[in-house]
Scaffold this active site. Structure first.
Site, PDB file in Angstrom:
ATOM      1  N   GLU A 138       1.066  -1.253   0.702  1.00 34.41           N
ATOM      2  CA  GLU A 138      -0.141  -0.226   0.222  1.00 34.41           C
ATOM      3  C   GLU A 138       1.064   0.917   0.015  1.00 34.41           C
ATOM      4  OE1 GLU A 138      -1.132   2.621   1.790  1.00 34.41           O
ATOM      5  OE2 GLU A 138      -2.521   2.448   3.136  1.00 34.41           O
ATOM      6  N   CYS A 192      -2.549   7.789   4.663  1.00 35.00           N
ATOM      7  CA  CYS A 192      -2.624   7.356   4.101  1.00 35.00           C
ATOM      8  C   CYS A 192      -4.542   8.002   3.279  1.00 35.00           C
ATOM      9  CB  CYS A 192      -2.517   5.710   3.242  1.00 35.00           C
ATOM     10  SG  CYS A 192      -1.538   4.859   4.829  1.00 35.00           S
TER      11      CYS A 192
END
Lengths: 523, 523
Positions: A263, A300
């Site tokens: 990720e 994120c």
């Protein structure tokens, strides 16, 4: 509890000659003790132990793995205030945030325990034999999921609990039946040691093979050696695009390539549709700034790009956002490196000829401070320049002014893959929202309406994933119960005698698993 | 129906200047007509059409895609004898085999239609909002699977129907909602054109966007250009290890890497345990030879390696196998290239100092004939030499004689990933089988008892997959209903107004899909 700085290699605690220290990001000063950097022989010993544990651990009963995950959550809570304090010193994150993150982390472990007890994860499918079928009989076919193998997990700097030593990757891999080797993030090695010892203690309590969990420290070389080891069969990573791509490269070049679930980067576009802006420009400006500056923007899912049609309502939004930003106190960033990268990203935007600086937080005394930044650009310029679509990790966002709906669509189409995409909409925006939705579905793993993307619920329906470069594989999630699927693979058994079949697939269903029999679910 | 040799680019039929012809493998002679080789502009036009079709097609109702798959199966059957004849001329495969394969292919299309009507593939998960939750409310979260994007499918030479133009990859990708671009196998372009026209006709009948299906021909350059096109989002491939690795490399080097689902090579080890050999060595020898030589051994699941303990029962098996082999008539192989590679593989084994040739089929008049070969080797030599574990595509197998159970285990541990692994066992073999099973589970996607691996049932529980190099991704299957999962990715919707939600996730469940609500299945 005194930190030793040793590597946790199964039941062993190993000190290596080369060491490093954590730094307090609020002062820039080193914190004791020194932490060992794993040598090649340590990586080797760790992978050997993980491999040794694999066949036993993967066949442990789901209920016993559930008990392990619950024991880990108990041991983490038993670390008490010492854990929160050490994490605070190493990350600069405030107490309340760390307590919340710890809650999320233990909740996540318990969620996977629930999933194990439910049993659907085992994916049992049975197509019974049809010995009389013409022209050929059908054999008896039974399928179940088994663990992929030992997993290397790379802790992330921005979530010292939830995406680190006993975070989502570790929890889901252990749930799947995979031994885990964590490469701890060097920004919080003390936090890592405390949590790592909690995991090791839980493994001991439940008498699991020692190789089920190890924790190594070190830099990129240690990480690369781990991913290259033939006994490692998958990788979980949360971090930078550069870091993720480097690991993907190592994994792809192995004699046996393995999946890397990375990720990596996301700018999390949000479109402010005309009806929403007309109805609540000021409130949106304020809620946007809360999301943007939370945790110094080090999420994120931080909203790094806003899209809206040019006009006075967008002006109102901008004014409200700038006003809210001017009230934000600068916050300490996680590491000096992250702060330097943030400053570099902000400087690139500040110096960009097409970009207007709408706000920059004032300089204050102190190190590693995040001074939030807000920029504006015309959509035509945005579309023309790839560099404006790159993530600036930290509290920085760019407002893209579009001349018309078609240009808004072109601007969204220009985006790379994202973790999230957001629509703010009012009653009059239904038609435009319906036009945008298919684009956002192609671009992102999670689509929100009338909210901000920070805050990732840990549940069954969550997707924390998305097309490249948000992640390396858009077909999976790193948060939520489906995260476990990354570490499982199916095996089919044809005409095996019942005595030889694994328990999950035996005729009398001793584990009481839900099963798909001849295409229909039986519970 | 007259073949034109044109490319099928959506609704258009395109002739290109460079052409090739199929060859009758039984004579080596070219067969008319000439087939166009796609140019860069053809690849470009095809991908543009596929992309244009994507958003519409992926949102078509599952029942409408089911009708499409059924229409394809009808159109294929409507081609009648002409299809079987052309396929026979291009592949050398016998009539009955081709009829059987056609049945399998249309059955596969219908299986995916069933899966679409069942609806579980849509993976709907709903965690309803908890506005009163403390400290933070839970948003409303809904998840469903959407299609990945246009898929490039590479037809295989050895299954002109079932793993080719409208084979498993095409059927599962179309079922998932992905437009498909097939790169036809150059060994059977006429078969490809017939089937391709059937698919295009079905798409027209159902008024689907034309880009939903195209068929290009050409060599490795056309394939590489297709995989490199940014509008292609996944690849399905069945073929050689070299071919699969080359496509994986192209896919990994794209600015946006994409998954390649390659099924590449497998030697399909079978262990003949002592009890089985003692009880039925002769019968095993005969059934082994049937499996080995079926279709000239040109199956991914052909049994290329046998393992057994040294002794007189193994001698009995060998004698029976050699006797059965001596009665096998040589069969025409699919292409001159495959026959040449087979001869090369057989020659390497024949000339290997540690390998004993037990049988080689006699030379006969004719071209491209497969003369079955059986070899023997001691386990110690087998373990010491990687090259003895490589696939020889065609009817060739190697018997590995083991001195003891531990050596049998070492020999199995030396294997790479496989599609299948087989155990032949008698009543006395339970303990040894239980020792071997964990190894086989790590090595293979399907484990069989007391049968041979050729013959892959198309059903819910089948896995045609396995660890590298059997495939590029051990977490999926290319046969059976789960094959569709390769081409789907999850998307999560947070707090979207019901009117904006896709039908699959709307409150009143208009598609009547099964859903996981708060972790429990509702049907």
């Amino acid at each position: 509890m005194t930190l030793t700085g040793e590597l946790i290699i199964g039941a062993k605690r190993i000190a290596a000659p080369a060491t490093f220290r954590a730094r307090d990001p609020a002062t820039g000063e080193a914190i004791e003790p020194a932490f060992s950097i794993a040598r090649d022989e340590d990586v080797e010993a760790t992978c050997a132990l993980a491999w040794e544990a694999f066949d036993d651990y993967r066949e442990s009963a789901p209920a016993s793995r559930a008990a392990f995950l619950e024991a880990i959550s108990e041991e983490i809570m038993a670390l008490g205030e010492a854990l929160i304090e050490r994490a605070g010193a190493e990350t600069g994150l405030p107490h309340a945030r760390l307590e919340g993150e710890r809650g999320r982390t233990v909740g996540q472990l318990r969620l996977f325990a629930e999933v194990l007890r439910d049993g659907a994860f085992a994916g049992v499918r049975i197509d019974p034999g049809l010995p009389e079928r013409k022209p050929l009989p059908r054999p008896d076919l039974r399928q179940r999921m088994i663990a992929l193998g030992p997993v290397a997990v790379f802790g992330a700097s921005n979530f010292p609990f939830a995406f680190s030593t006993a975070g989502g990757d570790t929890a889901s891999a252990l749930a799947a039946g995979c031994p885990v080797v964590v490469k701890g993030h060097p920004a919080h090695p003390g936090t890592g040691e405390l949590v790592g010892r909690a995991v090791a203690k839980a493994a001991r309590r439940l008498d699991l093979p020692e190789g089920v969990f190890s924790l190594l420290n070190g830099g990129a070389e240690v990480g690369a050696a781990l991913v290259a080891d033939p006994r490692i069969k998958a990788v979980g990573f949360t971090g930078s695009r550069r870091g993720g791509l480097a690991l993907m490269d190592v994994a792809a070049k192995r004699p046996e390539p393995i999946p890397v679930f990375a990720e990596m980067s996301s700018v999390n576009p949000a479109a402010l549709l005309p009806g929403a802006l007309a109805a609540r420009a000021e409130a949106l400006g304020e809620s946007f700034v809360s999301s943007l500056t939370m945790g110094a923007g080090q999420f994120c899912t931080n909203p790094g790009l806003l899209f809206a049609l040019d006009g006075s309502d967008l002006d109102r939004f901008e004014r409200a956002a700038v006003a809210a930003l001017s009230r934000v106190e600068p916050a300490v960033m996680l590491t000096a490196e992250i702060c330097a990268a943030y400053e570099e990203g902000v400087a690139a935007l500040t110096g960009h000829p097409a970009v207007k600086t709408l706000h920059r937080g004032a300089a204050r005394r102190g190190v590693n401070l995040c001074r939030p930044a807000l920029f504006g650009v015309q959509a035509a310029d945005f579309i023309a320049d790839d560099s404006l679509r790159e993530e600036v990790f930290g509290a920085a966002s760019l407002i893209v002014r579009c001349e018309a709906e078609d240009q808004l669509i072109d601007a969204l189409e220009a985006l790379e893959g994202q973790l999230t995409a957001t629509l703010h909409l009012g009653d009059a925006d239904a038609a435009l929202a319906a036009r945008l939705l298919p684009i956002l579905e192609r671009k992102a793993g999670r689509i929100l309406a009338n909210g901000w993307p920070t805050g990732v619920e840990v549940c069954h329906a969550m997707i924390h994933g998305g097309p490249f470069p948000a992640t390396s594989d858009p077909r999976v999630t790193s948060v939520g119960s489906r995260a476990m699927e990354r570490f499982l693979r199916p095996v089919c058994y044809q005409n095996l005698p019942d005595a030889l079949l694994p328990a999950a697939t035996k005729a009398d269903n001793p584990l009481s698993l839900p099963r798909l029999v001849d295409g229909a679910w039986e519970r």
